[in-house]
Design an enzyme around this catalytic site. Sequence first.
Site, PDB file in Angstrom:
ATOM      1  N   TYR A   8      14.710  31.968   4.549  1.00 11.72           N
ATOM      2  CA  TYR A   8      13.544  32.740   5.007  1.00 11.72           C
ATOM      3  C   TYR A   8      13.625  33.031   6.503  1.00 11.72           C
ATOM      4  O   TYR A   8      14.023  32.168   7.288  1.00 11.72           O
ATOM      5  CB  TYR A   8      12.261  31.933   4.773  1.00 11.72           C
ATOM      6  CG  TYR A   8      11.852  31.808   3.331  1.00 11.72           C
ATOM      7  CD1 TYR A   8      11.574  32.945   2.568  1.00 11.72           C
ATOM      8  CD2 TYR A   8      11.724  30.561   2.736  1.00 11.72           C
ATOM      9  CE1 TYR A   8      11.174  32.822   1.240  1.00 11.72           C
ATOM     10  CE2 TYR A   8      11.333  30.430   1.415  1.00 11.72           C
ATOM     11  CZ  TYR A   8      11.056  31.564   0.673  1.00 11.72           C
ATOM     12  OH  TYR A   8      10.666  31.436  -0.623  1.00 11.72           O
ATOM     13  N   LYS A  22       0.840  -1.205   0.000  1.00 12.88           N
ATOM     14  CA  LYS A  22       0.000   0.000   0.000  1.00 12.88           C
ATOM     15  C   LYS A  22       0.871   1.249   0.000  1.00 12.88           C
ATOM     16  O   LYS A  22       2.071   1.178   0.301  1.00 12.88           O
ATOM     17  CB  LYS A  22      -0.912  -0.021   1.233  1.00 12.88           C
ATOM     18  CG  LYS A  22      -0.151  -0.062   2.554  1.00 12.88           C
ATOM     19  CD  LYS A  22      -1.043  -0.506   3.700  1.00 12.88           C
ATOM     20  CE  LYS A  22      -0.263  -0.446   5.001  1.00 12.88           C
ATOM     21  NZ  LYS A  22      -0.933  -1.139   6.090  1.00 12.88           N
TER      22      LYS A  22
END
Length: 822
Positions: A718, A492
């Site tokens: 940033y 999965k």
Amino acid sequence: MSLNSKNLIQILHAEWIGSKADVLIDNISIDSRSLQNGANTLFFALSGVNNDAHLYILDLIEKGVQNFVVRHVPEDCAGKANFLVVNDTVTALQQFAGYYRNLFHFPIIGLTGSNGKTIVKEWLNFLLSPDYNIIRSPKSYNSQVGVPLSVVAINEKHNLGIFEAGISTVDEMTKLENMIKPNIGVLTNIGSAHDEGFLNLVQKIDEKLLLFKESEVIIYQKNEVVDSCLSQFSAEYMVNSRVLFSWSFTDKKATVFILKKENKSESTVIQYQYKGEKFDLEIPFLDSASVENSITCLLVLLYLKYDSATIQGRMQLLYPVEMRLAVKNGVHNCSVIDDSYSSDFQSLKIALDFLESQKKNSKKTVILSDILQSGFSNEELYTKVAHLIAANKVSRIIGIGETISSFKEKFSNITTFQNTADFITHFESLAFANETILIKGARAFQFEEIVALLEEKTHETILEINLDSISHNLNFFKSKLGQKIKIMVMVKAFGYGNGGLEIAKLLEHHKVDYLGVAFADEGISLKNGGIKLPIMVLNPESTSFPSIIQYHLEPEIYSIKGLNSFLKIAQEKKLKEYPIHIKLDTGMHRLGFEENNLDELVATLKGNTTVRIQSILSHMATSDEAKHYDFANSQIQLFEKLSSKLMNELNVKPIRHILNTSGISNFPDAQYDMVRLGIGLYGVSNDAAEQKYLENVGTLKSVISQVRSIPAGDSVGYGRRFMAQKITKIATIPIGYADGISRLWGNEVGYVMIKNQKAPIVGSICMDMLMVNVTEIDCKEGDAVIIFGENPTVIEIAKALKTIPYEILTSISQRVKRVFFR
Ligand SMILES: *Cc1c(COP(=O)(O)O)cnc(C)c1O
């Protein structure tokens, strides 16, 4: 090789079952997938704990193979082929190789050691090939099975052999020695690799030396431990006038004493003393392992009486060895197998087998240069190559070089070019698309230029998946299972982030019993990719039931409502006995029927022939935590009770399963009929002791985009969250949170590895990039960066970020290219 039944019976100490007509054997095989298996193949059915080649024999008979070495004749095969029955097929293969080796009398170089064997082998091959027709073990075929396969490839035209021997525990070397019987023994670096198999260093060295029992010379780096092992060894295994040929940086008594070692910008210059004279040698590497491996080669050349000028001339051309076949994404949906460093007949065979194992495209192309070393005449060689290519159903072949061009008529569907430049001029007209391309050429042809043209150029971050490690991990868990226990592997979430289809294909090859996915879509894309294994869908929405049926997926049913809606659709489609899986909730409280739903469930299913209960399952909430051991056991008990009730009242005997990875490790008594392996396959255990036995599967890699130095007081990124205290060297890496790197890993919590050194992530991680401090690291633009893999592991990252490895793995975004290799 022409062998008759009488020879074979003697060599293998076998019992012969079948017709005793003479058999002509020209190929030895252990790989059931190889397209080279045919009427003249002798197939050795090896059986490990987890993979038994006897299972493939019937298939092989249908493909035309007639001669098998087996432990027993499989029931359905009796009378259909010739069988040589032996006690142990690996031993038989080794006996065969030992016999075969003794048919040849030219010198053989045998290499062993902890590190550097394959590199030294490849380099010696390169250095000696102008003067010899060399047979060498391909890639790193150095094991109990790899060595015999290498040895049986010797033919009459060879006049020098180079074989490597790798062992991981005592008693293995004697068997390898018996097959290689080297005249020239070379001991490469004795590091600490594989120390687990040995009591101590001395035992390890003693065992390795056994390769040299009959050698006329032993070449090694002089040190006290090896010397003392050697003096005992020489007393025990005497050979007239055996020479010890050693080198050292420190010990003047060594045959070759290295007086000086000096780094230049891109090479290392050493000065060595040999027979009282001094020589300089420039080695085109800087790292000490490569320098030591080069010196080992130097000793072999000196022993073979090469002069210093020739040695210098050839050594300068040494190159880094690419040790595995890498599969790269190519332009226009091609896959590219890069084997651009060697061309010889034996490695061509291996590369073609590897090409065959790639299923992404059905169209296969081989780009092949002249083969410079083969031992055959050109006429013979290109006849053989053409047969091999035809056997492998290659769609088109592109030959580059004057010789292959002149044998053009031997091939069907070949295009030829006189040289690489000529090919490059015509590149566009060849219209490569939707094909798997094997690029195989001698170094002189510089096929790396072709690789560069064909390789897809996207951004440089990749998740590299080691398929061999997946196989290893699968086998590790299989070895914990009882004999008849089936295995479902959970693929999965795109194989826990590692790549769904490729991994499913590998698992199909390993004959696992089931695959498990979370949603119908995942199952559909596997089926569309050609997967034939049954697939269970854990959480199917009602709306997906029609496509589940269309694609023969098997739904997990966890509620009466779901059951009724599935039954409705199934009845409309007039299905009979459609397999479904009943999920019981035993304490996880996620999905599943509870005890008080069972009567209704029984009532609904009683007498119903539309569906069939293929399995009953439940899922454990705490299989990984010792402190919840009692709870886990209570789940198992409840599962026993509820599943028994269902089985009794419905009078059915479905597969039962409850264990996930940690369950397999911690609750061996609850294996029932099947287990569901998940995270363990991908190399992660929840148990530190067990972790040691697993191999790392995924390595997330990138490259440095830019490097700059900033002065004290400047900031990075940033929000100016990193302030340089002094002059700081900063590297930018093109991977960010959009690729799945958590921002919590930034601001000096986390790091990446560059040149085996830690580079702390400074400032905040951006969407597509992050910056690291490389002040202490000698690095430049384009250098490789490791974000996770063996170091740091996803386990370490998960711990630092207070999450679990599952989340780290499955977060890596789909825009990161997955590259598979073995
Ligand atoms: C994911 C999953 C597994 C596998 O769990 P691991 O811990 O990764 O081994 C097994 N069963 C079910 C129902 C799952 O959802």
